[in-house]
Write a protein that holds these residues in place. Structure first.
Motif, PDB file in Angstrom:
ATOM      1  N   MET A 181       0.740  -1.255  -0.233  1.00  0.00           N
ATOM      2  CA  MET A 181      -0.037  -0.099   0.188  1.00  0.00           C
ATOM      3  C   MET A 181       0.736   1.346   0.053  1.00  0.00           C
ATOM      4  SD  MET A 181      -2.767  -1.037   2.792  1.00  0.00           S
ATOM      5  CE  MET A 181      -3.456   0.295   2.866  1.00  0.00           C
ATOM      6  N   HIS A 182       0.124   2.292  -0.374  1.00  0.00           N
ATOM      7  CA  HIS A 182       0.715   3.786  -0.230  1.00  0.00           C
ATOM      8  C   HIS A 182       0.408   4.052   1.370  1.00  0.00           C
ATOM      9  CE1 HIS A 182       2.525   4.535  -3.899  1.00  0.00           C
ATOM     10  NE2 HIS A 182       1.560   4.578  -4.589  1.00  0.00           N
ATOM     11  N   GLU A 183       1.495   4.141   2.173  1.00  0.00           N
ATOM     12  CA  GLU A 183       1.315   4.473   3.530  1.00  0.00           C
ATOM     13  C   GLU A 183       0.718   5.796   3.708  1.00  0.00           C
ATOM     14  OE1 GLU A 183       3.525   6.662   5.543  1.00  0.00           O
ATOM     15  OE2 GLU A 183       4.804   7.130   3.747  1.00  0.00           O
ATOM     16  N   ASP A 184       1.157   6.850   2.886  1.00  0.00           N
ATOM     17  CA  ASP A 184       0.780   8.141   2.889  1.00  0.00           C
ATOM     18  C   ASP A 184      -0.869   8.337   2.728  1.00  0.00           C
ATOM     19  OD1 ASP A 184       1.274   7.475   0.189  1.00  0.00           O
ATOM     20  OD2 ASP A 184       2.554   9.259   0.105  1.00  0.00           O
ATOM     21  N   ILE A 185      -1.176   7.635   1.668  1.00  0.00           N
ATOM     22  CA  ILE A 185      -2.762   7.710   1.326  1.00  0.00           C
ATOM     23  C   ILE A 185      -3.450   7.052   2.214  1.00  0.00           C
ATOM     24  CG2 ILE A 185      -4.345   7.114  -0.521  1.00  0.00           C
ATOM     25  CD1 ILE A 185      -2.316   7.315  -2.570  1.00  0.00           C
ATOM     26  N   ASP A 186      -2.948   5.937   2.965  1.00  0.00           N
ATOM     27  CA  ASP A 186      -3.778   5.177   4.050  1.00  0.00           C
ATOM     28  C   ASP A 186      -3.905   6.363   5.230  1.00  0.00           C
ATOM     29  OD1 ASP A 186      -4.695   3.105   5.754  1.00  0.00           O
ATOM     30  OD2 ASP A 186      -2.781   3.585   6.947  1.00  0.00           O
ATOM     31  N   VAL A 187      -2.707   7.025   5.590  1.00  0.00           N
ATOM     32  CA  VAL A 187      -2.892   8.100   6.474  1.00  0.00           C
ATOM     33  C   VAL A 187      -3.764   9.270   6.056  1.00  0.00           C
ATOM     34  CG1 VAL A 187      -1.919  10.017   7.810  1.00  0.00           C
ATOM     35  CG2 VAL A 187      -0.639   7.669   7.642  1.00  0.00           C
ATOM     36  N   SER A 188      -3.959   9.420   4.992  1.00  0.00           N
ATOM     37  CA  SER A 188      -5.120  10.381   4.371  1.00  0.00           C
ATOM     38  C   SER A 188      -6.398   9.868   4.621  1.00  0.00           C
ATOM     39  CB  SER A 188      -4.663  10.670   3.184  1.00  0.00           C
ATOM     40  OG  SER A 188      -3.530  11.340   2.885  1.00  0.00           O
ATOM     41  N   LEU A 189      -6.401   8.784   4.293  1.00  0.00           N
ATOM     42  CA  LEU A 189      -7.904   8.480   4.332  1.00  0.00           C
ATOM     43  C   LEU A 189      -8.471   7.922   5.675  1.00  0.00           C
ATOM     44  CD1 LEU A 189      -7.726   5.619   1.401  1.00  0.00           C
ATOM     45  CD2 LEU A 189      -8.751   8.056   1.369  1.00  0.00           C
ATOM     46  N   HIS A 190      -7.391   7.698   6.819  1.00  0.00           N
ATOM     47  CA  HIS A 190      -7.874   7.556   8.166  1.00  0.00           C
ATOM     48  C   HIS A 190      -8.079   8.970   8.755  1.00  0.00           C
ATOM     49  CE1 HIS A 190      -7.137   3.413   9.319  1.00  0.00           C
ATOM     50  NE2 HIS A 190      -6.231   3.266   8.178  1.00  0.00           N
ATOM     51  N   LEU A 191      -7.378   9.865   8.220  1.00  0.00           N
ATOM     52  CA  LEU A 191      -7.927  11.529   8.554  1.00  0.00           C
ATOM     53  C   LEU A 191      -9.153  11.701   8.086  1.00  0.00           C
ATOM     54  CD1 LEU A 191      -4.556  13.307   7.898  1.00  0.00           C
ATOM     55  CD2 LEU A 191      -5.422  12.883  10.021  1.00  0.00           C
ATOM     56  N   LEU A 192      -9.713  11.282   6.887  1.00  0.00           N
ATOM     57  CA  LEU A 192     -11.023  11.639   6.223  1.00  0.00           C
ATOM     58  C   LEU A 192     -11.950  10.770   7.212  1.00  0.00           C
ATOM     59  CD1 LEU A 192     -10.214  11.828   2.511  1.00  0.00           C
ATOM     60  CD2 LEU A 192     -10.308  13.443   4.095  1.00  0.00           C
ATOM     61  N   ASN A 193     -11.641   9.521   7.478  1.00  0.00           N
ATOM     62  CA  ASN A 193     -12.416   8.729   8.432  1.00  0.00           C
ATOM     63  C   ASN A 193     -12.989   9.318   9.519  1.00  0.00           C
ATOM     64  OD1 ASN A 193     -12.466   6.360   6.826  1.00  0.00           O
ATOM     65  ND2 ASN A 193     -10.896   5.108   7.822  1.00  0.00           N
ATOM     66  N   HIS A 194     -12.114  10.114  10.179  1.00  0.00           N
ATOM     67  CA  HIS A 194     -12.395  10.946  11.352  1.00  0.00           C
ATOM     68  C   HIS A 194     -13.050  12.456  11.061  1.00  0.00           C
ATOM     69  CE1 HIS A 194      -9.903   7.918  13.115  1.00  0.00           C
ATOM     70  NE2 HIS A 194     -10.464   8.421  14.334  1.00  0.00           N
ATOM     71  N   GLY A 195     -13.206  12.704   9.796  1.00  0.00           N
ATOM     72  CA  GLY A 195     -13.849  13.840   9.396  1.00  0.00           C
ATOM     73  C   GLY A 195     -12.840  14.818   9.543  1.00  0.00           C
ATOM     74  N   PHE A 196     -11.571  14.775   9.487  1.00  0.00           N
ATOM     75  CA  PHE A 196     -10.264  15.662   9.428  1.00  0.00           C
ATOM     76  C   PHE A 196     -10.185  16.326   8.182  1.00  0.00           C
ATOM     77  CE2 PHE A 196      -8.397  13.338  13.517  1.00  0.00           C
ATOM     78  CZ  PHE A 196      -9.408  14.109  14.272  1.00  0.00           C
TER      79      PHE A 196
END
Length: 299
Positions: A181-196
């Motif tokens: 996986m792309h670890e940076d995109i993973d972080v991005s999507l987890h931020l979006l999961n939290h509404g950030f």
């Protein structure tokens, strides 16, 4: 203004780590700390960092060892968890930050209290036509590096996260033991999961190496597949644009040009990582002498 930590995961980065640290510490606004997280390097990476610390005792450079697990993600997480700044910048060990990077990043998060992640364009310091390259990268990131109705995706070589946001998502980010996986995109999507909220700034500029283009097409293709794999691991998110299609189109030209330009740099005895922000660094030194109040900012 908010202070900014810079986290640099490192594995066998003896070639560029000294230049990386010089650019990270020679800023218009000093970073709160620059944390190098060594991950079982077998070359001189640690020796070079320690020598930099001795030669620049005023620089807030910290060397940590992450020996429990091999890999970028555990090493990244170790550094982000250890950082004490308000904002956590994350770059690679061959990145060369623009001299106002810390100032720009601090301003982004200070001026926009809702911003939880930020990213910007990159310029390839070991390729020609840097101005055109920066403009092209900016265009691609502004128009294709998005998810979920135009939400900004962060780019791992040039990204920052508010510390509170990182601590909110750190327990849930994917560990990706298969390394697909792309670890940076993973972080991005987890931020979006939290509404950030994630934001993009054209002023948040970092120099990176084009060495990825010097790999075989098979290796490049596997790297491009990480886009698909990351979104497959996050089925609640989607994207309208496929950045990898642009990169596939660029690969043949950059793959051909990269080794030729490296021969040119070697023949001229040019260190492109050292040269990328040379003119701006000279301006900083001159401003240091013209205005003694800026001593701390330059040092």
């Amino acid at each position: 203004m908010l202070n900014v930590s810079i986290i640099i995961p490192a594995w066998n980065e003896e070639e560029r780590i000294a230049d990386c640290l010089m650019n990270a510490t020679r800023q218009t606004v000093a970073p709160h700390e620059v944390i190098v997280v060594n991950n079982r390097s077998t070359d001189r990476t640690c020796d070079i960092v320690e020598r930099f610390q001795r030669d620049h005792p005023e620089a807030p450079v910290i060397l940590l060892q992450q020996n429990e697990d091999q890999g970028l993600i555990p090493t990244r997480n170790f550094g982000l968890n250890a950082a004490t700044g308000d904002v956590l910048g994350r770059i690679d060990a061959d990145c060369m930050l623009k001299p106002d990077w810390v100032e720009v990043v601090s301003g982004i998060f200070t001026e926009d209290p809702d911003a939880m992640g930020a990213t910007g364009p990159v310029v390839y310091y070991d390729m020609p036509a840097k101005g055109a390259g920066l403009a092209g990268d900016d265009h691609i990131r502004r128009h294709t590096y998005r998810a979920d109705n135009d939400q900004v995706l962060l780019f791992g070589s040039n990204m920052a996260i508010r510390a509170s946001a990182w601590h909110a998502i750190s327990g849930g980010v994917c560990r990706d033991p298969e390394d697909v996986m792309h670890e940076d995109i993973d972080v991005s999507l987890h931020l979006l999961n939290h509404g950030f909220k994630t934001v993009y700034s054209q002023r948040m500029i970092c120099g990176i190496s084009a060495r990825r283009m010097d790999t075989s097409f098979a290796s490049f293709h596997r790297y491009m597949q990480r886009f698909k794999n990351t979104f497959a691991a996050h089925p609640d998110h989607w994207r309208e644009h496929h950045t990898e299609r642009r990169l596939y189109a660029l690969y043949p030209w950059l793959h051909m040009l990269y080794p030729i330009y490296q021969q040119h740099l070697a023949a001229k005895d040019i260190n492109p990582a050292e040269k990328i922000w040379f003119d701006e660094q000279i301006k900083l030194v001159k401003s240091h002498f013209d205005n003694p109040e800026q001593v701390d900012a330059v040092e």
